[in-house]
Design a protein around this motif. Structure first.
Motif, PDB file in Angstrom:
ATOM      1  N   ARG A  36       0.865  -1.169   0.000  1.00  0.00           N
ATOM      2  CA  ARG A  36       0.000   0.000   0.000  1.00  0.00           C
ATOM      3  C   ARG A  36       0.909   1.228   0.000  1.00  0.00           C
ATOM      4  O   ARG A  36       2.087   1.142   0.253  1.00  0.00           O
ATOM      5  N   GLY A  37       0.326   2.382  -0.303  1.00  0.00           N
ATOM      6  CA  GLY A  37       1.118   3.598  -0.281  1.00  0.00           C
ATOM      7  C   GLY A  37       1.902   3.825  -1.558  1.00  0.00           C
ATOM      8  O   GLY A  37       2.888   4.559  -1.570  1.00  0.00           O
ATOM      9  N   CYS A  38       1.500   3.170  -2.648  1.00  0.00           N
ATOM     10  CA  CYS A  38       2.179   3.407  -3.931  1.00  0.00           C
ATOM     11  C   CYS A  38       1.195   3.937  -4.980  1.00  0.00           C
ATOM     12  O   CYS A  38       1.530   4.791  -5.774  1.00  0.00           O
ATOM     13  N   GLY A  39      -0.025   3.472  -4.973  1.00  0.00           N
ATOM     14  CA  GLY A  39      -1.093   4.024  -5.811  1.00  0.00           C
ATOM     15  C   GLY A  39      -0.770   4.090  -7.288  1.00  0.00           C
ATOM     16  O   GLY A  39      -0.277   3.139  -7.884  1.00  0.00           O
ATOM     17  N   CYS A  40      -1.017   5.270  -7.873  1.00  0.00           N
ATOM     18  CA  CYS A  40      -0.950   5.421  -9.338  1.00  0.00           C
ATOM     19  C   CYS A  40       0.468   5.593  -9.853  1.00  0.00           C
ATOM     20  O   CYS A  40       0.725   5.423 -11.030  1.00  0.00           O
ATOM     21  N   ARG A  41       1.390   6.003  -9.007  1.00  0.00           N
ATOM     22  CA  ARG A  41       2.781   6.270  -9.386  1.00  0.00           C
ATOM     23  C   ARG A  41       2.900   7.409 -10.393  1.00  0.00           C
ATOM     24  O   ARG A  41       3.932   7.570 -11.032  1.00  0.00           O
ATOM     25  N   GLY A  42       1.859   8.188 -10.545  1.00  0.00           N
ATOM     26  CA  GLY A  42       1.888   9.279 -11.513  1.00  0.00           C
ATOM     27  C   GLY A  42       1.595  10.645 -10.927  1.00  0.00           C
ATOM     28  O   GLY A  42       1.412  11.608 -11.666  1.00  0.00           O
ATOM     29  N   GLY A  43       1.506  10.739  -9.601  1.00  0.00           N
ATOM     30  CA  GLY A  43       1.273  12.036  -8.979  1.00  0.00           C
ATOM     31  C   GLY A  43      -0.174  12.474  -8.942  1.00  0.00           C
ATOM     32  O   GLY A  43      -0.461  13.660  -8.774  1.00  0.00           O
ATOM     33  N   PHE A  44      -1.109  11.522  -9.090  1.00  0.00           N
ATOM     34  CA  PHE A  44      -2.523  11.897  -9.132  1.00  0.00           C
ATOM     35  C   PHE A  44      -3.322  11.411  -7.925  1.00  0.00           C
ATOM     36  O   PHE A  44      -4.286  12.058  -7.544  1.00  0.00           O
ATOM     37  N   TYR A  58      16.353  22.760   8.867  1.00  0.00           N
ATOM     38  CA  TYR A  58      15.450  22.292   9.917  1.00  0.00           C
ATOM     39  C   TYR A  58      14.029  22.073   9.422  1.00  0.00           C
ATOM     40  O   TYR A  58      13.225  21.386  10.048  1.00  0.00           O
ATOM     41  N   LYS A  59      13.696  22.665   8.267  1.00  0.00           N
ATOM     42  CA  LYS A  59      12.305  22.696   7.813  1.00  0.00           C
ATOM     43  C   LYS A  59      11.798  21.301   7.458  1.00  0.00           C
ATOM     44  O   LYS A  59      12.465  20.553   6.739  1.00  0.00           O
ATOM     45  N   LEU A  60      10.623  20.967   7.973  1.00  0.00           N
ATOM     46  CA  LEU A  60       9.982  19.705   7.613  1.00  0.00           C
ATOM     47  C   LEU A  60       9.241  19.889   6.299  1.00  0.00           C
ATOM     48  O   LEU A  60       8.410  20.780   6.170  1.00  0.00           O
ATOM     49  N   ARG A  61       9.565  19.058   5.337  1.00  0.00           N
ATOM     50  CA  ARG A  61       8.978  19.192   4.003  1.00  0.00           C
ATOM     51  C   ARG A  61       8.087  17.991   3.695  1.00  0.00           C
ATOM     52  O   ARG A  61       8.243  16.921   4.292  1.00  0.00           O
ATOM     53  N   PHE A  62       7.209  18.188   2.720  1.00  0.00           N
ATOM     54  CA  PHE A  62       6.283  17.125   2.339  1.00  0.00           C
ATOM     55  C   PHE A  62       6.255  17.002   0.823  1.00  0.00           C
ATOM     56  O   PHE A  62       6.449  17.985   0.099  1.00  0.00           O
ATOM     57  N   GLY A  63       6.015  15.792   0.362  1.00  0.00           N
ATOM     58  CA  GLY A  63       5.913  15.576  -1.079  1.00  0.00           C
ATOM     59  C   GLY A  63       5.329  14.208  -1.347  1.00  0.00           C
ATOM     60  O   GLY A  63       4.979  13.463  -0.420  1.00  0.00           O
ATOM     61  N   LEU A  64       5.203  13.895  -2.626  1.00  0.00           N
ATOM     62  CA  LEU A  64       4.753  12.565  -3.034  1.00  0.00           C
ATOM     63  C   LEU A  64       5.972  11.735  -3.405  1.00  0.00           C
ATOM     64  O   LEU A  64       6.827  12.192  -4.173  1.00  0.00           O
ATOM     65  N   ALA A  65       6.039  10.530  -2.890  1.00  0.00           N
ATOM     66  CA  ALA A  65       7.213   9.689  -3.134  1.00  0.00           C
ATOM     67  C   ALA A  65       7.397   9.364  -4.610  1.00  0.00           C
ATOM     68  O   ALA A  65       8.518   9.126  -5.057  1.00  0.00           O
TER      69      ALA A  65
END
Length: 226
Positions: A36-44, A58-65
């Protein structure tokens, strides 16, 4: 794939991976198997939310793997799901949308306008803005501002008021589509044709075809050449 290896830290453990890979590809390269946690692999689909910090920052960043690239000495972990139960409702029963919004999501009143939700969004959205537009009754603006929401839930993980902005965004778009946005004339016409049975014989003909006949028909279909 590059021959140059760079160090990254996945949940605190160091690995050396080829540079230029996405976080998801790098994790698979070092042996992680995504169930789980892989989904479409296309950013959607927003299934592969990831939190990370870069070296010396120090900044906590977020993104799509599946979209964010590995960087030297980055520390990361995936957040493929965040607990946020959905409140059921019937879109047909809504009389006062703002009142319904506050009833379904009473935690909206706890929003202090800190903007932490915006910092977490990998799409650069500002949930605080589309929620404010909805509370003003400006559903068109609210729907447009939330249109690119991937439902990854990273905003909920950062909200100091414990809101679930992505579920609120879904309510906004559903209400806007149902009651505010004009219905497209071509869609109404085609829906009427379907209900009047215009395509019934064609559907029955397809249902009686063999698998080979369907494959042949599919291969011969008209489609736009790219």
């Amino acid at each position: 794939m590059s021959d140059q290896l760079i160090p990254i830290y996945v949940m605190g453990k160091r690995y050396d991976v080829p540079e230029g890979l996405t976080i998801m590809t790098a994790m698979e390269w070092i042996g992680y198997k995504f169930i789980r946690g892989c989904g479409c692999r296309g950013g959607f689909c927003g299934a592969c939310g990831t939190a990370y910090r870069l070296a010396g920052d120090y900044k906590l960043r977020f993104g799509l793997a599946c979209q964010a690239l590995v960087q030297p000495n980055m520390h990361l972990t995936q957040i493929p799901f965040y607990p946020n139960p959905k409140t059921p409702y019937n879109i047909e029963d809504i009389k006062d949308p703002v009142e319904t919004l506050l009833t379904l999501f009473p935690e909206i009143k706890k929003c202090v306008g800190c903007g932490a939700c915006a910092k977490a969004c990998p799409e650069g959205l500002r949930p605080i803005d589309y929620i404010a537009a909805a509370l003003r009754g400006d559903w068109k603006t609210a729907a447009e501002l939330s249109f690119d929401c991937l439902m990854c839930g990273l905003c909920a993980s950062r909200c100091t008021g414990e809101l679930v902005p992505h579920n609120i965004a879904l309510f906004i778009r559903r209400y806007y589509s149902k009651y505010v946005r004009p219905m497209p004339a071509n869609l109404l016409a085609r829906t009427k044709e379907i209900r009047d049975g215009k395509f019934d014989n064609g559907v029955k003909k397809l249902a009686n075809m063999s698998e080979e006949q369907l494959k042949k028909l599919y291969d011969q279909r008209d489609f736009e050449k790219i």
